[in-house]
Write a protein that holds these residues in place. Sequence first.
Motif, PDB file in Angstrom:
ATOM      1  N   ASP A   1     -20.224  -5.802  -6.341  1.00  0.00           N
ATOM      2  CA  ASP A   1     -19.321  -7.126  -5.884  1.00  0.00           C
ATOM      3  C   ASP A   1     -18.143  -6.143  -7.314  1.00  0.00           C
ATOM      4  OD1 ASP A   1     -21.038  -8.820  -4.983  1.00  0.00           O
ATOM      5  OD2 ASP A   1     -22.428  -9.414  -6.358  1.00  0.00           O
ATOM      6  N   ILE A   2     -18.485  -5.598  -8.496  1.00  0.00           N
ATOM      7  CA  ILE A   2     -17.387  -5.653  -9.197  1.00  0.00           C
ATOM      8  C   ILE A   2     -16.570  -4.479  -8.053  1.00  0.00           C
ATOM      9  CG2 ILE A   2     -15.974  -4.272 -10.827  1.00  0.00           C
ATOM     10  CD1 ILE A   2     -17.281  -6.984 -11.097  1.00  0.00           C
ATOM     11  N   LYS A   3     -17.284  -3.192  -7.678  1.00  0.00           N
ATOM     12  CA  LYS A   3     -16.648  -2.242  -7.147  1.00  0.00           C
ATOM     13  C   LYS A   3     -15.564  -2.576  -5.412  1.00  0.00           C
ATOM     14  CE  LYS A   3     -20.300   1.062  -8.264  1.00  0.00           C
ATOM     15  NZ  LYS A   3     -21.341   2.469  -7.349  1.00  0.00           N
ATOM     16  N   ARG A   4     -16.474  -3.500  -4.928  1.00  0.00           N
ATOM     17  CA  ARG A   4     -15.435  -3.938  -3.653  1.00  0.00           C
ATOM     18  C   ARG A   4     -14.663  -4.335  -4.333  1.00  0.00           C
ATOM     19  NH1 ARG A   4     -20.750  -4.875  -1.542  1.00  0.00           N
ATOM     20  NH2 ARG A   4     -21.171  -7.107  -2.902  1.00  0.00           N
ATOM     21  N   GLU A   5     -14.659  -5.883  -5.373  1.00  0.00           N
ATOM     22  CA  GLU A   5     -13.122  -6.142  -5.974  1.00  0.00           C
ATOM     23  C   GLU A   5     -11.647  -5.284  -6.363  1.00  0.00           C
ATOM     24  OE1 GLU A   5     -10.370  -8.996  -7.316  1.00  0.00           O
ATOM     25  OE2 GLU A   5     -12.107  -9.095  -5.552  1.00  0.00           O
ATOM     26  N   LEU A   6     -12.430  -3.980  -7.123  1.00  0.00           N
ATOM     27  CA  LEU A   6     -11.172  -3.499  -6.741  1.00  0.00           C
ATOM     28  C   LEU A   6     -11.513  -1.722  -6.112  1.00  0.00           C
ATOM     29  CD1 LEU A   6     -13.812  -2.190 -10.111  1.00  0.00           C
ATOM     30  CD2 LEU A   6     -11.592  -3.220 -10.646  1.00  0.00           C
ATOM     31  N   ALA A   7     -11.846  -2.630  -4.962  1.00  0.00           N
ATOM     32  CA  ALA A   7     -11.034  -1.250  -4.051  1.00  0.00           C
ATOM     33  C   ALA A   7     -10.668  -2.160  -3.150  1.00  0.00           C
ATOM     34  CB  ALA A   7     -12.453  -1.276  -3.436  1.00  0.00           C
ATOM     35  N   SER A   8     -11.176  -3.790  -3.033  1.00  0.00           N
ATOM     36  CA  SER A   8      -9.368  -4.724  -1.991  1.00  0.00           C
ATOM     37  C   SER A   8      -8.411  -4.584  -3.321  1.00  0.00           C
ATOM     38  CB  SER A   8     -10.301  -6.073  -2.161  1.00  0.00           C
ATOM     39  OG  SER A   8      -9.819  -6.154  -3.946  1.00  0.00           O
ATOM     40  N   ARG A   9      -8.496  -4.143  -4.629  1.00  0.00           N
ATOM     41  CA  ARG A   9      -7.418  -4.078  -4.980  1.00  0.00           C
ATOM     42  C   ARG A   9      -6.649  -2.899  -4.941  1.00  0.00           C
ATOM     43  NH1 ARG A   9      -8.370  -6.816 -10.846  1.00  0.00           N
ATOM     44  NH2 ARG A   9      -9.427  -8.447 -10.196  1.00  0.00           N
ATOM     45  N   HIS A  10      -7.373  -1.809  -4.626  1.00  0.00           N
ATOM     46  CA  HIS A  10      -6.631  -1.001  -4.292  1.00  0.00           C
ATOM     47  C   HIS A  10      -5.791  -0.797  -3.119  1.00  0.00           C
ATOM     48  CE1 HIS A  10      -6.125   3.395  -3.879  1.00  0.00           C
ATOM     49  NE2 HIS A  10      -6.908   3.734  -3.005  1.00  0.00           N
ATOM     50  N   VAL A  11      -6.204  -1.315  -1.848  1.00  0.00           N
ATOM     51  CA  VAL A  11      -5.792  -1.700  -0.991  1.00  0.00           C
ATOM     52  C   VAL A  11      -4.385  -2.180  -1.044  1.00  0.00           C
ATOM     53  CG1 VAL A  11      -6.222  -2.609   1.133  1.00  0.00           C
ATOM     54  CG2 VAL A  11      -7.837  -0.946   0.367  1.00  0.00           C
ATOM     55  N   ILE A  12      -4.247  -3.407  -1.203  1.00  0.00           N
ATOM     56  CA  ILE A  12      -2.828  -3.700  -1.724  1.00  0.00           C
ATOM     57  C   ILE A  12      -2.688  -3.409  -1.830  1.00  0.00           C
ATOM     58  CG2 ILE A  12      -2.588  -5.990  -3.054  1.00  0.00           C
ATOM     59  CD1 ILE A  12      -5.526  -7.298  -2.855  1.00  0.00           C
ATOM     60  N   ASP A  13      -2.528  -2.664  -3.752  1.00  0.00           N
ATOM     61  CA  ASP A  13      -1.592  -1.903  -4.027  1.00  0.00           C
ATOM     62  C   ASP A  13      -0.947  -0.796  -3.542  1.00  0.00           C
ATOM     63  OD1 ASP A  13      -0.910  -0.923  -7.027  1.00  0.00           O
ATOM     64  OD2 ASP A  13      -1.258   1.212  -6.241  1.00  0.00           O
ATOM     65  N   HIS A  14      -1.973  -0.588  -2.238  1.00  0.00           N
ATOM     66  CA  HIS A  14      -1.269   0.684  -1.744  1.00  0.00           C
ATOM     67  C   HIS A  14      -0.409   0.186  -0.237  1.00  0.00           C
ATOM     68  CE1 HIS A  14      -1.830   4.923   0.837  1.00  0.00           C
ATOM     69  NE2 HIS A  14      -1.595   3.904   1.581  1.00  0.00           N
ATOM     70  N   LYS A  15      -0.844  -1.016  -0.315  1.00  0.00           N
ATOM     71  CA  LYS A  15       0.520  -1.517   1.059  1.00  0.00           C
ATOM     72  C   LYS A  15       2.014  -1.314  -0.213  1.00  0.00           C
ATOM     73  CE  LYS A  15      -3.762  -3.839   3.670  1.00  0.00           C
ATOM     74  NZ  LYS A  15      -3.995  -4.303   3.730  1.00  0.00           N
ATOM     75  N   VAL A  16       1.817  -2.248  -1.220  1.00  0.00           N
ATOM     76  CA  VAL A  16       2.815  -2.670  -1.415  1.00  0.00           C
ATOM     77  C   VAL A  16       3.503  -1.591  -2.298  1.00  0.00           C
ATOM     78  CG1 VAL A  16       3.739  -4.331  -3.856  1.00  0.00           C
ATOM     79  CG2 VAL A  16       1.770  -4.364  -3.004  1.00  0.00           C
ATOM     80  N   LYS A  17       2.955  -0.265  -2.336  1.00  0.00           N
ATOM     81  CA  LYS A  17       3.529   1.459  -2.552  1.00  0.00           C
ATOM     82  C   LYS A  17       4.260   1.471  -1.162  1.00  0.00           C
ATOM     83  CE  LYS A  17       2.508   5.449  -4.288  1.00  0.00           C
ATOM     84  NZ  LYS A  17       1.947   6.411  -4.690  1.00  0.00           N
ATOM     85  N   GLN A  18       3.691   1.479  -0.057  1.00  0.00           N
ATOM     86  CA  GLN A  18       4.416   1.593   1.038  1.00  0.00           C
ATOM     87  C   GLN A  18       5.503   1.141   1.720  1.00  0.00           C
ATOM     88  OE1 GLN A  18       0.739   1.743   3.859  1.00  0.00           O
ATOM     89  NE2 GLN A  18       0.692   3.454   4.347  1.00  0.00           N
ATOM     90  N   GLU A  19       4.995  -0.346   1.365  1.00  0.00           N
ATOM     91  CA  GLU A  19       6.058  -1.012   1.809  1.00  0.00           C
ATOM     92  C   GLU A  19       7.687  -1.025   0.672  1.00  0.00           C
ATOM     93  OE1 GLU A  19       4.681  -5.067   0.473  1.00  0.00           O
ATOM     94  OE2 GLU A  19       3.777  -5.510   2.300  1.00  0.00           O
TER      95      GLU A  19
END
Length: 218
Positions: free
Chosen positions: A196-214
């Motif tokens: 559960d924690i790994k999935r939550e952290l992974a979702s934050r990594h994806v969001i962070d990556h999108k923000v960086k690309q933007e």
Amino acid sequence: MLDINSLKFDEKGLIPAVVIDNKTKKLLTLAYMSRESLEISMEKGLTCFYSRSRQELWLKGETSGNYQHIVSITADCDGDALEVMVEPDGPACHKGTFSCFNDTVWESPELTESQFSLEALMKLIEGRKTEKKEGSYTTYLFEKGIDKILKKVGEESTEVIIAGKADDKAETIYEISDLTYHVLVLMVQMGISLDDIKRELASRHVIDHKVKQEKMTK
């Protein structure tokens, strides 16, 4: 297939049978089979042993419902011991624990440390909740309940802050370890898994990556 007539039963007509969970590979119990109990086990596909204390056949699960469905029976190289792989319906031990082997007699500090994992620690903590052990601090926390666990998480968080503020690396490591342990206890209490924690952290990594690309495209 090995003929059971080639197996070596002892002077009492018994052969030791090591029973192992087919999925987890956890050692469940060591019991004994007679020729008759082995034949019944093969016929029914359920473990049947010979009770040395009661001197009678014993179909595992007949009274408790905790049957052991046999996947395979394998003899050792000398033909005087059996490995029985099973899929259990419940605890193997008459004390209600998953396995009869629970009390550590000795372990290597070096190997234990090298094999450490959060997953293994989580399983240990889960075991202290489902199979309460007298004198265990973890079991004590579960018995006291969520308020006690949350209090300890708060106390350990404060200890981490104090150690970090003092710039004491060794003490900070120690306190973070304490905090991690109590957080894991909280997770088990609330039914939260490491995944559960790994999935939550992974979702934050994806969001962070999108923000960086933007930001890079602006």
